[in-house]
Scaffold this active site. Structure first.
Site, PDB file in Angstrom:
ATOM      1  CB  SER A   7      34.834 -14.384 -35.742  1.00 11.94           C
ATOM      2  OG  SER A   7      33.604 -14.937 -36.168  1.00 11.94           O
ATOM      3  CB  VAL A   8      39.294 -11.364 -37.713  1.00  7.62           C
ATOM      4  CG1 VAL A   8      40.484 -10.480 -37.352  1.00  7.62           C
ATOM      5  CG2 VAL A   8      39.742 -12.558 -38.554  1.00  7.62           C
ATOM      6  CG  MET A  19      33.108  -9.915 -34.897  1.00 10.14           C
ATOM      7  SD  MET A  19      32.826 -11.414 -33.901  1.00 10.14           S
ATOM      8  CE  MET A  19      33.039 -10.764 -32.244  1.00 10.14           C
ATOM      9  CB  SER A  20      36.329  -9.792 -39.862  1.00  7.67           C
ATOM     10  OG  SER A  20      36.085 -10.481 -41.066  1.00  7.67           O
ATOM     11  CB  THR A  21      31.168 -12.233 -40.240  1.00  3.35           C
ATOM     12  OG1 THR A  21      30.470 -11.135 -39.697  1.00  3.35           O
ATOM     13  CG2 THR A  21      30.273 -13.452 -40.186  1.00  3.35           C
TER      14      THR A  21
END
Length: 400
Positions: free
Chosen positions: A69-70, A95-97
Site C-alpha cells: 500500500s502507498v 492510499m493506493s491499495t
C-alpha cells in the site's frame, strides 16, 4: 513487480498483465508518505517523498513498485503543492491499495473489452486506470468523495490517456448518470450491499466489495452477479484482508485494553478449543457476526480476543489446552460455541447471501438444514459530511 505477481501465482489474466506493464505507476503515484514514528506514537511523524526530487527518487521508485500500500493523502489535504520532507501529525485519508489485492479483485470480476466499469471510492485511480486499459476508453468511471483526491486522480488519468473519468460523489450512491454497469468494484468496505449498487448492475453484471465487520481483522469478500432471470446471486468468503470501511464506520479497538491485559491476563481454565489457525477464514468470519463485539489484537504475543464494551478478554495459553479469561463476558466460551457450530455445519469457507432487488434484509447462510450457520447483515449507517475520527490501525495488520 509484474513478474513477481506472475511468479507468485497472483496474476494470470493476460489483458491485466499487459495493462500493468503499459501504465507507469509513476504518473498515478507521484509522491509517497512514509511513516517515521513507531506504533503507538502520537502525534505521528511522517516523511513525504517527492518522486521528482533526485534525493527521493530511488526510495520512491522502490516503494511504488513494491506492491505494498502507498500512503498519499493526509487529513484530506490538497495534493497539487505538497512539500517534501518531514511532517508531524494527521492521519492518512487516502492510499493506493496493496497491489496483489487489486489484481485479485479485477481478475475475480473477469474484466473484458467493451464492459462498462464503475469504481467506488476510486482514490488515486490505480485500479480505475487498469480497468480502463482493459475495457477501452470512455467506459470506466470512478466515484470519489474527496474533491482534492478526485481532481488529483483525474489529472493523472488524463496524462495516461486511458479515457477514464472520476466523479465527485458518495460511493454509497453509485453513479446513476452512466448506469447500468457490467462490472462494479468497491474500494471501500461496507456492512451490507447498498441498494443503489444493485440497481445499477446490468444483466449479467458482476459486483465485488469487501463486507466489513466490527473487527478489522475478520473481513469478508462478497461477489454478486445478476443472473439472466434478473435476480442477484451472491457469495461471501472470509479473507485475510479487505478494504478500509466507509466513512463514519467504527471498528472495535483492542489497543486501549492492552494495559489492563498486561496487568491481569485473566484466570486460567481448561479449554477444548486450541487457538484456531489464522487461515480458518470461514470460522473467523462467522465469529464476527455470531459472537459480535469481539476484536483480536494481532500484535499480542499469543492469541488475544477482546470485548471492549464489556471490559472482557481471553488470552490463549499457556499450552493449547488452557486459556486465561477476564471480565463478565466469557469471550472464549463464545468462540468455543461458534467453532462447534461451524464444525457441525461442515467447516464452511463460503456463504451464500440473499440480496433483494429493492432493499430489505440481506441474509447470509452456509447451506440448508438445521445445522447451517446463518445471520443477517447489519444496516447501513448515515455517513457524516465531516471527516470521522480515524479507524484504529495499531492492531489492524490485515487491512488495505
Amino acid at each position: 513487480m509484474v513478474d513477481r505477481l506472475s511468479t507468485d501465482g497472483v496474476l494470470s489474466d493476460v489483458l491485466l498483465r499487459e495493462a500493468l506493464l503499459r501504465l507507469p505507476r509513476e504518473v498515478l503515484l507521484p509522491h509517497v508518505y512514509v511513516r517515521v514514528s513507531g506504533p503507538g506514537t502520537h502525534p505521528i511523524d511522517w516523511r513525504l517523498l517527492d518522486g521528482s526530487h533526485p534525493e527521493d527518487r530511488q526510495e520512491w521508485l522502490d516503494l511504488i513498485h513494491s506492491g505494498e500500500s502507498v500512503l498519499l493523502q493526509r487529513d484530506g489535504e490538497r495534493l497539487d503543492a505538497l512539500a517534501r520532507g518531514p511532517v508531524t501529525g494527521g492521519h492518512m485519508t487516502s492510499m493506493s491499495t496493496y497491489l496483489p489485492a487489486t489484481v485479485e479483485a479485477l481478475q475475480a470480476l473477469e474484466l473484458g473489452p467493451g464492459q462498462r466499469y464503475l469504481e467506488l471510492g476510486s482514490g488515486p485511480g490505480v485500479s480505475l486506470a487498469l480497468a480502463a486499459a482493459v475495457t477501452g476508453p470512455g467506459l470506466s468511471t470512478g466515484v470519489e468523495r474527496d474533491g482534492h483526491m478526485a481532481a488529483f486522480a483525474q489529472r493523472n488519468l488524463e496524462r495516461l490517456g486511458v479515457g477514464a473519468a472520476v466523479a465527485v460523489g458518495d460511493a454509497l450512491d453509485g453513479w446513476a448518470a452512466r448506469a447500468p454497469y457490467d462490472r462494479i468494484h468497491s474500494g471501500i468496505g461496507v456492512p451490507r450491499v447498498p441498494e443503489a449498487w444493485v440497481d445499477q448492475l446490468a444483466p449479467g453484471g458482476r459486483l465485488l466489495t469487501t463486507l466489513v465487520t466490527r473487527t478489522p481483522s475478520w473481513p469478508g469478500q462478497l461477489l454478486a452477479a445478476r443472473t439472466g432471470a434478473g435476480g442477484i446471486e451472491a457469495v461471501l468468503r472470509g479473507r485475510p484482508r479487505g478494504y478500509r470501511p466507509m466513512l463514519g464506520y467504527r471498528w472495535l479497538d483492542a489497543v486501549p485494553m492492552r494495559p489492563g491485559i498486561k496487568a491481569d491476563p485473566g484466570l486460567p481454565r481448561p479449554t477444548r478449543l486450541a487457538p484456531p489457525p489464522d487461515d480458518a477464514y470461514g470460522f473467523w468470519l462467522a465469529a464476527a457476526y455470531l459472537a459480535p463485539g469481539l476484536v483480536r489484537d494481532f500484535q499480542a504475543e499469543t492469541m488475544t480476543i477482546v470485548a471492549p464494551a464489556e471490559g472482557s478478554w481471553a488470552v490463549a495459553g499457556p499450552g493449547e489446552a488452557t486459556v486465561r479469561v477476564h471480565g463478565p463476558r466469557d469471550v472464549w466460551a463464545e468462540l468455543e460455541d461458534v467453532h462447534a457450530r461451524w464444525v457441525l455445519a461442515g467447516r464452511p469457507d463460503t456463504y451464500r447471501v440473499t440480496v433483494p432487488e429493492h432493499g430489505g434484509p440481506q441474509h447470509v447462510f452456509s447451506g440448508t438444514g438445521r445445522r447451517a450457520l446463518q445471520w443477517v447483515l447489519p444496516p447501513l449507517a448515515p455517513v457524516p459530511h465531516r471527516p470521522a475520527a480515524p479507524c484504529p490501525v495499531e492492531h489492524a495488520t490485515k487491512t488495505l
